[in-house]
Every structure is written in structure tokens, then in C-alpha cells.
Motif scaffolding. Structure first.
Motif, short mmCIF file in Angstrom:
data_model
loop_
_atom_site.label_atom_id
_atom_site.label_comp_id
_atom_site.label_asym_id
_atom_site.label_seq_id
_atom_site.Cartn_x
_atom_site.Cartn_y
_atom_site.Cartn_z
N UNK A 66 -48.76 43.68 5.01
CA UNK A 66 -50.11 43.19 5.22
C UNK A 66 -51.02 43.73 4.12
N UNK A 67 -51.73 42.83 3.46
CA UNK A 67 -52.65 43.25 2.41
C UNK A 67 -53.87 43.91 3.03
N UNK A 68 -54.68 44.54 2.18
CA UNK A 68 -55.88 45.20 2.67
C UNK A 68 -56.81 44.20 3.34
N UNK B 291 -53.01 35.54 12.68
CA UNK B 291 -52.58 36.12 11.40
C UNK B 291 -51.54 35.25 10.70
N UNK B 292 -50.66 34.59 11.49
CA UNK B 292 -49.62 33.69 10.96
C UNK B 292 -48.59 34.40 10.07
N UNK B 293 -48.35 35.68 10.27
CA UNK B 293 -47.36 36.38 9.45
C UNK B 293 -46.34 37.14 10.30
N UNK C 210 -58.09 44.14 7.30
CA UNK C 210 -59.48 43.96 7.73
C UNK C 210 -59.61 42.78 8.68
N UNK C 211 -58.81 41.72 8.41
CA UNK C 211 -58.83 40.55 9.29
C UNK C 211 -58.33 40.91 10.68
N UNK C 212 -57.28 41.75 10.73
CA UNK C 212 -56.73 42.20 12.02
C UNK C 212 -57.81 42.93 12.82
N UNK C 213 -58.52 43.84 12.14
CA UNK C 213 -59.59 44.60 12.81
C UNK C 213 -60.69 43.66 13.29
N UNK D 281 -50.87 38.17 21.47
CA UNK D 281 -50.35 36.87 21.07
C UNK D 281 -51.41 36.08 20.31
N UNK D 282 -52.65 36.15 20.78
CA UNK D 282 -53.74 35.45 20.11
C UNK D 282 -53.95 35.99 18.70
N UNK D 283 -53.89 37.32 18.57
CA UNK D 283 -54.10 37.96 17.27
C UNK D 283 -52.97 37.63 16.30
N UNK D 284 -51.72 37.73 16.79
CA UNK D 284 -50.57 37.44 15.93
C UNK D 284 -50.56 35.97 15.50
N UNK D 285 -50.97 35.09 16.41
CA UNK D 285 -51.04 33.67 16.07
C UNK D 285 -52.08 33.41 14.99
#
Length: 416
Positions: A324-326, A361-363, A330-333, A355-359
Motif C-alpha cells: 500500500x502506497x502512502x 480500496x480494490x487491492x 491515507x485513503x484507508x484512514x 468489507x466496505x473498506x476493502x471493497x
């Protein structure tokens, strides 16, 4: 002739032993140990104790609605200043967002430093996570969150009623009736709390009986990181906040130790909601602040859940060797700042949020949630305890900022 007034005999002091055996904390702790032993040595019987723990939590939940409603209505109607209600609400939400963001950032940082996902992946018993992954981002909405969150519904109804009561002609008579009813409700709660050891016993026996101690081995590193991170958060972040107001975090933890043990045994912070509201008022926080901050915090101030969710995302990324890039971090947070607010009051909500967060991010494969099912139950205690401590500190901070805090009283008072 001098008449000497006879001295009344001194009341015999209770021995240390009698104080211990009459202390509810002692029996809750004994019940937790007994539950662990039963679940470990007799798993089948341990799992049968689920009904005991669930029944206790269900009984406690019956008090949550009336207590929140009565506390908020009486608090708002007693203020006589609706501007103060709005000010407290804005302060509370602002505080929640700042502290929750700090919790998310700490979770991500610790996960990257200790790399809990870099573990031996052999021997991991995967479970079916489809029941959670099928409820991905498209099935989560704020409307569903509100409709399934009883606490928020009661909170909104109480605020409306409290404001309306300020304009009611028979305001004083109505308040008097509500105060009498409030005393009855809290008196009933006092007697129900004597059943806390049974609730703790049932909760722990079922947990250990179903999942077993051996399930902690493969994911022990993740669990250890989560617990250490939450301990650091409580003592460094929340401790520093309290230190600003010249209050010791250790003294607060001692004061609410019964509630902490209850949460540990039942894995539910809701079980301690009514009693923590009572204790915060006794401590010195104003009734109005307690009534507004605690119920709102149970939906929007989930520090422990924020830490767990952020660490879980990074853990799964490491497990699948996903870089995961920087910017992505930040997007995850940023995503979790929003989605974590829906991690309360919904069954399986933690996995829905992940599940919502992982979806989004798409990675990271959403199927990775299966790795977390085995130990999620054991980490739920740490989440619930951290959430409870976070909301306790938040109430003290808001009450202090409103200059609506009486002299600090950390002596446990037992009502006769």
C-alpha cells in the motif's frame, strides 16, 4: 456531680476478607476465571453457557433505552438553555472525530512497525466469511445504520422531547414524574447488577468453549499487537488528555474497574452503559453532559474499534503481500473515519465495515476476512474496554470544558 455521657460503641471495622468477598468486582473476576476453566476443560458445557451470558446482556439492554431517554430529557429540560445543548453536541462530535482519527493513525503505524501479517500462513483454519462479505459496501447505508441502531433512535427522540418539554406549560410537574420514574429505573438496575458475575461467567465459558485457547496461536501476533496498541492509546493518548485536567488515568480506571471487568466478561460495552452513566455523575460530571455524551459516544466514539479496524486492514495487506502506497494508507484512514462510525449497534458490523473498506480500496481480497473470524471474539473484549474508557474520558473532557464539573469524587458510593 459530673454526669458523663456514655460513649456509643464504635462500629466494628470490616476485615479485609469480608470487604473482598462482599465486593462485586471480586465475584466478577472469579466468574471470569471459572468461565475460562469450564470452556477449556469442558467445551460442550462451556458453549451451553451462552444463554446465561446473553440473557444477562439482554436484561441490561432493557434498561439502556429508559436510562438514556430519562437522562437526556431531564438534562435538557433542566438546563433551561438550548444553546448549551447544541454547544455540547458540537464539542462532543468534534472531540470524537479528532480522537478517533488519532486512534486510526496509531493502529496503522503499529501494524506497519510490528508487521503482524508477516506470519506463517500454514495451519490457518479458514472459516466461511461469505455471510459478512456479501454485505459489502453497496449494502451499507446511513439509513440502515440509523434504523438498526436503537441507541441513536432513543437519543434523537429524547433530544426532541427534552427541547419540547422546555416549552410545555406543566413542565415542573412532568419533570417531577420523570425524576421519580428515573429513581425506580436506577433502583432496578442496582439489583440487576448483582447478576453480573453470572453474565461474565456465561460469556467467557461460551467464548473459550467454542473457539478454544488453541485458536489464539496462529494469529497471536496480531492479537498481541492490538492489545498493546490499545494499552498505549489508553495510557499515552487518553492519559495525556486527562493529565491536562490534572486527573490520573490510573485513578479513573480504578474507579470504573467493575464496569471494565463486566465488559471483559460479556464482550459488550453496552452491558456497562447504564452503570457508567451513574458513576460519571457521582464522579462530578454534570447530568446533562453525561446524558448527551455517553449515548452519542457509543455510536460515534469507538476508539478501540477504530484501532482494530485499521490494524486489520494492514494485517490483511501484509498477509496477501499487498503493498500500500502512502496515499493509499491515507485513503484507508479517510475511509475508516467514515465507515467506522457504522460499527455499532449492527450484528456483524465490524466485518461489514471491513468489507466496505476493502471493497473501496480494490487491492486487498475481501475473502481475507476469514482469517480474522477465529480471533475476532477474543479481540472484541479489548475493543469494548477501550471504547468504554474512551467514552468515559470524553465525558470528563466535555464536562470540564463546559465548566460544569463539580469537585472530583472517585470514591465508590453504594446506594442503600
Amino acid at each position: 456531680m459530673n454526669i458523663t455521657t456514655p460513649k456509643l460503641p464504635n462500629k466494628p471495622k470490616k476485615s479485609t476478607f469480608s470487604i473482598i468477598i462482599t465486593n462485586l468486582t471480586f465475584w466478577v473476576l472469579i466468574a471470569i476465571i471459572a468461565g475460562v476453566l469450564l470452556g477449556h476443560f469442558s467445551p460442550e458445557n462451556g458453549m451451553k453457557m451462552e444463554i446465561v451470558g446473553k440473557t444477562f446482556v439482554d436484561i441490561i439492554k432493557l434498561f439502556i433505552g429508559p436510562i438514556i431517554f430519562l437522562t437526556i430529557v431531564l438534562g435538557i429540560s433542566g438546563m433551561g438553555n438550548l444553546k448549551k445543548v447544541g454547544r455540547i453536541g458540537v464539542k462532543a462530535l468534534g472531540y470524537f472525530e479528532i480522537v478517533s482519527t488519532i486512534a486510526l493513525s496509531i493502529g496503522v503505524t503499529i501494524a506497519y512497525v510490528f508487521k503482524p501479517g508477516k506470519i506463517d500462513k500454514t495451519g490457518l483454519a479458514l472459516q466461511d466469511a461469505s455471510q459478512y462479505t456479501n454485505h459489502a459496501a453497496e449494502n451499507f447505508s446511513w439509513l440502515k445504520f440509523f434504523l438498526s441502531n436503537f441507541t441513536l433512535q432513543v437519543l434523537l427522540a429524547a433530544i426532541v422531547c427534552g427541547i419540547a418539554l422546555n416549552f410545555y406549560q406543566k413542565r415542573e410537574q412532568t419533570i417531577l414524574v420523570l425524576e421519580r420514574f428515573s429513581k425506580v429505573v436506577f433502583k432496578g438496575l442496582k439489583y440487576v447488577m448483582y447478576l453480573a458475575p453470572l453474565g461474565a461467567f456465561g460469556g467467557m465459558a461460551y467464548t473459550i468453549g467454542k473457539f478454544g485457547l488453541q485458536t489464539l496461536i496462529p494469529l497471536g501476533k496480531l492479537m498481541l499487537c492490538v492489545y498493546l496498541t490499545m494499552i498505549l492509546f489508553v495510557f499515552l493518548i487518553l492519559g495525556s488528555i486527562l493529565k491536562y485536567y490534572k486527573i490520573s488515568i490510573v485513578s479513573i480506571l480504578k474507579y470504573i474497574k467493575e464496569e471494565l471487568l463486566l465488559v471483559l466478561g460479556t464482550s459488550s460495552s453496552e452491558a456497562a452503559l447504564p452503570s457508567i452513566m451513574v458513576k460519571l455523575e457521582r464522579m462530578g460530571c454534570s447530568k446533562s453532559v453525561v446524558g448527551l455524551v455517553i449515548p452519542t459516544g457509543y455510536s460515534f466514539n469507538l476508539d478501540g474499534t477504530s484501532i482494530y479496524l485499521s490494524m486489520s486492514v494492514i494485517f490483511l495487506a501484509q498477509l496477501y503481500d499487498v503493498h500500500l502506497s502512502f496515499f493509499e494508507i491515507l485513503s484507508v484512514i479517510g475511509i475508516l473515519m467514515i465507515t467506522s462510525k457504522g460499527a455499532a449497534g449492527v450484528t456483524g458490523s465490524g466485518f461489514i465495515v471491513l468489507a466496505s473498506t476493502l471493497t473501496a480500496i480494490h487491492k486487498i481480497p475481501v475473502e481475507g476476512l476469514a482469517f480474522l473470524l477465529g480471533v475476532d471474539k477474543f479481540m472484541s473484549e479489548a475493543r469494548a474496554i477501550t471504547n468504554l474508557i474512551g467514552n468515559t474520558v470524553a465525558t470528563i473532557v466535555i464536562s470540564k470544558s463546559e465548566h460544569d464539573f463539580t469537585e472530583l469524587n472517585l470514591e465508590s458510593v453504594t446506594e442503600e
